[in-house]
Scaffold this active site. Structure first.
Site, short mmCIF file in Angstrom:
data_model
loop_
_atom_site.label_atom_id
_atom_site.label_comp_id
_atom_site.label_asym_id
_atom_site.label_seq_id
_atom_site.Cartn_x
_atom_site.Cartn_y
_atom_site.Cartn_z
CD GLU A 35 35.64 38.24 47.39
OE1 GLU A 35 34.62 38.54 48.03
OE2 GLU A 35 36.65 38.96 47.34
CD GLU A 64 32.21 40.32 50.16
OE1 GLU A 64 33.03 40.27 49.23
OE2 GLU A 64 32.46 40.82 51.27
CG HIS A 67 34.18 41.45 45.34
ND1 HIS A 67 34.31 41.89 46.62
CD2 HIS A 67 33.90 42.54 44.59
CE1 HIS A 67 34.10 43.20 46.66
NE2 HIS A 67 33.85 43.61 45.44
CD GLU A 135 34.75 42.07 54.32
OE1 GLU A 135 35.62 42.33 53.47
OE2 GLU A 135 33.65 41.57 54.02
CD GLU A 165 37.59 41.63 50.69
OE1 GLU A 165 36.57 41.98 51.30
OE2 GLU A 165 37.59 40.70 49.86
CG HIS A 168 33.27 44.91 52.10
ND1 HIS A 168 33.34 43.80 51.31
CD2 HIS A 168 32.65 45.86 51.34
CE1 HIS A 168 32.79 44.04 50.14
NE2 HIS A 168 32.37 45.29 50.12
FE LIG Z 1 34.43 41.77 51.44
#
Ligand SMILES: [Fe+2]
Lengths: 189, 88, 73
Positions: A35, A64, A67, A135, A165, A168
């Site tokens: 991340e 991110e 995360h 990703e 992910e 993203h």
């Molecule tokens: Fe991501």
């Protein structure tokens, strides 16, 4: 400017005292597809990407960091009450020798984070393809972490991160489509 | 310093807020690549209103969520008090 | 088993040292089939969206790797 929000994006619940998992989870903290790497990659690329996709890079880069905080929470909860002996048994003896209970930006194998994990080519298509690959690799890492975990609550948070992910990647591929800009090839933006 | 466990209500309200905030994150990324989707923009407005109500409720009960003057602070400075998100 | 999984049979040598996994599996998430998300897709409720990590069922990928017996009875 960034504003801190005093809450996690998603609840992190750890039900089993299994410090060994912290050793694996740290991959997403300071690993190549983790991340931190993701946040730094996107927030750095946004200065040299067409204006149409700066917003997306800014927003995903910001998410991110949320995360990263979730991963840190998992590691913190798994290690904070462990004795040095327990950490040693969990394969974290080397970590303890250098960092005690501190978190550190390294991967599961103990290699320190390096900025050479990430690239910035200044070519919008090349950079977005790196982001898409990043990703998918992060998604794969979450899969392997879920496989290594038998704590269903921890798996639940990891599944959330894995799905992010997927989204993203979706958005970055849409960004590529936007930059292809078929209709207005001579348009300047 | 609060060193007693947070009440059930804290977790309940937090979860409500996380759910609404998550929809706003999803719609944000979506709108970044679909800026002309007026239906999505309309939904964004709706969830933003829900967020405002929930944030107010949460902050009245458990203190400010945002730093640097972006949340109301009471007569006492509670921003820097525990628990932090990774501790609860 | 959900349809995001793909399977293949790797070559097996008579000299392989371990009990063979005759079938291997990998997942292909639904984003791979959506070049640009169309407007108006059905959405989850906020709670369900949070729990699943996405607002859109069409982009949801469940990760539950199949057991060996399921793919190689
Ligand atoms: Fe991501």
């Amino acid at each position: 400017m960034w504003i801190y929000e005093k809450k996690l994006q998603y609840p992190v619940k750890v039900s089993k005292c299994d410090p060994r998992l912290a050793k694996y989870l740290i991959e997403q903290y300071g690993g190549a597809d983790g991340e931190l790497a993701a946040a730094l990659r996107y927030l750095n690329q946004r200065y040299t990407i067409p204006d149409k996709v700066i917003g997306l890079l800014t927003d995903i880069g910001t998410e991110e960091f949320a995360h990263l905080e979730m991963i840190a929470t998992m590691v913190y909860k798994l290690t904070k009450d462990a004795t040095p002996e327990q950490l040693r048994e969990a394969g974290l003896g080397e970590h303890y020798a250098d960092h005690s209970y501190a978190l550190y930006y390294h991967n599961a194998a103990g290699h320190p984070f390096t900025i050479t994990y990430i690239q910035a080519k200044g070519d919008p298509i090349a950079d977005l393809y790196e982001d898409i690959a990043a990703e998918e690799k992060a998604r794969a890492t979450y899969q392997w972490l879920i496989d290594l975990t038998d704590d269903v609550d921890l798996q639940d948070s990891l599944r959330f991160l894995r799905e992010r992910e997927v989204i993203h990647s979706q958005r970055f591929r849409e960004a590529v489509e936007i930059l292809k800009d078929h209709e207005g090839e001579k348009k300047v933006f | 310093m609060t060193h007693h466990p947070m009440p059930k209500e804290y977790y309940r309200l937090l979860y409500e807020l996380q759910a609404v905030d998550f929809v706003l994150v999803e719609l944000t990324l979506y709108l970044d690549t679909h800026p002309d989707d007026t239906q999505a923009l309309h939904e964004f407005h709706q969830y933003q209103r829900r967020k405002q109500g929930l944030t107010q409720q949460f902050e009245q009960a458990f203190g400010p969520l945002h730093e640097f003057g972006n949340s109301p602070v009471g007569a006492r400075w509670t921003w820097a008090e525990s628990p932090w998100p990774w501790q609860v | 088993m959900d349809k995001q999984w793909r399977f293949y049979r790797p070559y097996r040598s008579p000299f392989d040292p371990c009990v063979p996994k005759r079938v291997k599996a990998y997942i292909v998430p639904p984003n791979q089939f959506m070049p640009f998300q169309p407007p108006g897709l059905r959405t989850f409720s906020p709670h369900e969206a949070l729990r699943r990590g996405t607002l859109w069922p069409d982009l949801y990928s469940r990760y539950n790797p199949p057991h060996r017996e399921e793919i190689d009875p």
